[in-house]
Design a protein around this motif. Sequence first.
Motif, PDB file in Angstrom:
ATOM      1  N   LEU A 154      55.437  75.605  47.857  1.00 39.88           N
ATOM      2  CA  LEU A 154      55.301  75.133  46.482  1.00 39.88           C
ATOM      3  C   LEU A 154      54.777  73.709  46.558  1.00 39.88           C
ATOM      4  CD1 LEU A 154      55.789  74.951  43.393  1.00 39.88           C
ATOM      5  CD2 LEU A 154      58.192  74.438  43.895  1.00 39.88           C
ATOM      6  N   GLY A 155      53.611  73.477  45.996  1.00 36.59           N
ATOM      7  CA  GLY A 155      53.025  72.141  45.963  1.00 36.59           C
ATOM      8  C   GLY A 155      52.850  71.693  44.532  1.00 36.59           C
ATOM      9  N   ILE A 156      53.292  70.470  44.229  1.00 34.70           N
ATOM     10  CA  ILE A 156      53.233  69.933  42.866  1.00 34.70           C
ATOM     11  C   ILE A 156      52.535  68.578  42.905  1.00 34.70           C
ATOM     12  CG2 ILE A 156      54.560  69.383  40.797  1.00 34.70           C
ATOM     13  CD1 ILE A 156      56.951  70.867  42.054  1.00 34.70           C
ATOM     14  N   GLY A 157      51.525  68.418  42.073  1.00 37.40           N
ATOM     15  CA  GLY A 157      50.857  67.123  41.997  1.00 37.40           C
ATOM     16  C   GLY A 157      49.433  67.165  42.500  1.00 37.40           C
ATOM     17  N   PHE A 158      49.105  66.233  43.380  1.00 35.20           N
ATOM     18  CA  PHE A 158      47.714  65.984  43.762  1.00 35.20           C
ATOM     19  C   PHE A 158      47.028  67.222  44.334  1.00 35.20           C
ATOM     20  CE2 PHE A 158      44.485  64.588  46.817  1.00 35.20           C
ATOM     21  CZ  PHE A 158      43.674  63.819  45.993  1.00 35.20           C
ATOM     22  N   GLU A 175      46.012  59.083  38.292  1.00 33.09           N
ATOM     23  CA  GLU A 175      47.041  58.321  37.578  1.00 33.09           C
ATOM     24  C   GLU A 175      48.379  58.974  37.916  1.00 33.09           C
ATOM     25  OE1 GLU A 175      48.456  57.158  33.038  1.00 33.09           O
ATOM     26  OE2 GLU A 175      46.473  58.053  33.370  1.00 33.09           O
ATOM     27  N   LEU A 176      49.166  58.322  38.743  1.00 33.03           N
ATOM     28  CA  LEU A 176      50.369  58.950  39.288  1.00 33.03           C
ATOM     29  C   LEU A 176      51.439  59.134  38.219  1.00 33.03           C
ATOM     30  CD1 LEU A 176      50.768  57.102  42.714  1.00 33.03           C
ATOM     31  CD2 LEU A 176      49.494  59.196  42.195  1.00 33.03           C
ATOM     32  N   LEU A 221      52.551  60.855  44.316  1.00 30.54           N
ATOM     33  CA  LEU A 221      51.269  61.537  44.481  1.00 30.54           C
ATOM     34  C   LEU A 221      51.465  63.043  44.507  1.00 30.54           C
ATOM     35  CD1 LEU A 221      48.172  61.205  45.188  1.00 30.54           C
ATOM     36  CD2 LEU A 221      48.894  61.439  47.586  1.00 30.54           C
ATOM     37  N   LEU A 222      52.473  63.508  45.257  1.00 27.60           N
ATOM     38  CA  LEU A 222      52.728  64.942  45.344  1.00 27.60           C
ATOM     39  C   LEU A 222      54.143  65.191  45.836  1.00 27.60           C
ATOM     40  CD1 LEU A 222      52.703  66.075  48.560  1.00 27.60           C
ATOM     41  CD2 LEU A 222      50.291  65.547  48.319  1.00 27.60           C
ATOM     42  N   VAL A 223      54.618  66.409  45.569  1.00 29.96           N
ATOM     43  CA  VAL A 223      55.887  66.905  46.096  1.00 29.96           C
ATOM     44  C   VAL A 223      55.623  68.300  46.651  1.00 29.96           C
ATOM     45  CG1 VAL A 223      58.321  67.361  45.636  1.00 29.96           C
ATOM     46  CG2 VAL A 223      57.076  65.709  44.228  1.00 29.96           C
ATOM     47  N   PHE A 237      50.532  55.960  46.052  1.00 27.16           N
ATOM     48  CA  PHE A 237      49.324  55.889  46.858  1.00 27.16           C
ATOM     49  C   PHE A 237      48.148  55.488  45.975  1.00 27.16           C
ATOM     50  CE2 PHE A 237      51.737  58.195  49.958  1.00 27.16           C
ATOM     51  CZ  PHE A 237      51.098  57.975  51.182  1.00 27.16           C
ATOM     52  N   SER A 238      47.340  54.558  46.466  1.00 38.30           N
ATOM     53  CA  SER A 238      46.091  54.213  45.795  1.00 38.30           C
ATOM     54  C   SER A 238      45.019  55.229  46.167  1.00 38.30           C
ATOM     55  CB  SER A 238      45.636  52.821  46.231  1.00 38.30           C
ATOM     56  OG  SER A 238      45.308  52.837  47.620  1.00 38.30           O
TER      57      SER A 238
END
Length: 297
Positions: free
Chosen positions: A136-140, A173-174, A192-194, A227-228
């Motif tokens: 399960l990946g959430i975000g970026f 935009e985090l 950035l992500l979970v 993270f930038s």
Amino acid sequence: MSPYVLFVVNPAAGRGRVGQMLERLERLIHQQASGLKVEVAVTQRPGHATELAQQAPPQSRVVAVGGDGTVHEVVRGLVGSDKVLGVVPIGSGNDFARMVGLHRLGLEGAVEAALRAPAQPVDLGLVNQQPYGASLGIGFDAAVARKALEAPTFLRGMPRYLYSLFGVLRELELPHLELYQDDHLVYQGPSLLVALMNAPTYGGGIPIVPQAVPTDGRLSVAVAGRFSRLGVVGILPRLLTGRHVHHPRLRFFQGEAFLVRFDRPVPAHTDGELIPPSSEYRVRVLPKGLAVAGFAG
């Protein structure tokens, strides 16, 4: 030995390679299936593999022929039953097969394992009550996958990924994350992500949580904090080789249940398949939730 084995073949898997192999696959399956009742069903639409798995008789084996998306659909049709999952990995990712060691067998070996190898249980994940097998990946990363759906059709493989990656970076935009483990707040801040993992890898072998074990009754979680744009580009080579684990803006957790809460809806994927964005994901492990043929444990 199962009295009935259903092979669920996704012709679109592997960027259409499975469809091109269909006659060869059917011939190989029937050659190796002596003494067994075997059926080959070809999926016609998204969700069809889940329906076929649900309709298979009790105590049968249901074999996903394709990639992680095919496995994901079949798993959704098997949860809570006494049926056994088989996997013939011919997809572009194959992280579930990698998790259970079936990616090393080759085509003939995978078919033989699906037909006759003993079955052993593995854990499953549940996100908002829906099962997933490996990741399960959430975000970026999910945003990149969603962006890829909008990419020009002439782009394939790495060019398509890079197009999507830099498209998401331009808009980066985090969101603000609150992560709870068993009701305790363990992380708060920009994210950035979970990744909440049953397998060590996702995205076709990226070792996002190398320490994950699919039989320990726990999910392994990686949180990437602030993270930038430049920071994202900088960590990618380390992520691809597993050298990211000591980065100061990465945190790792293990546990049975997590609440992932954002300040706005954030995209997500399970086993590489996009799910509707949400601001809240309730995630837990289902220990020994699925029996897998050929998994040695």
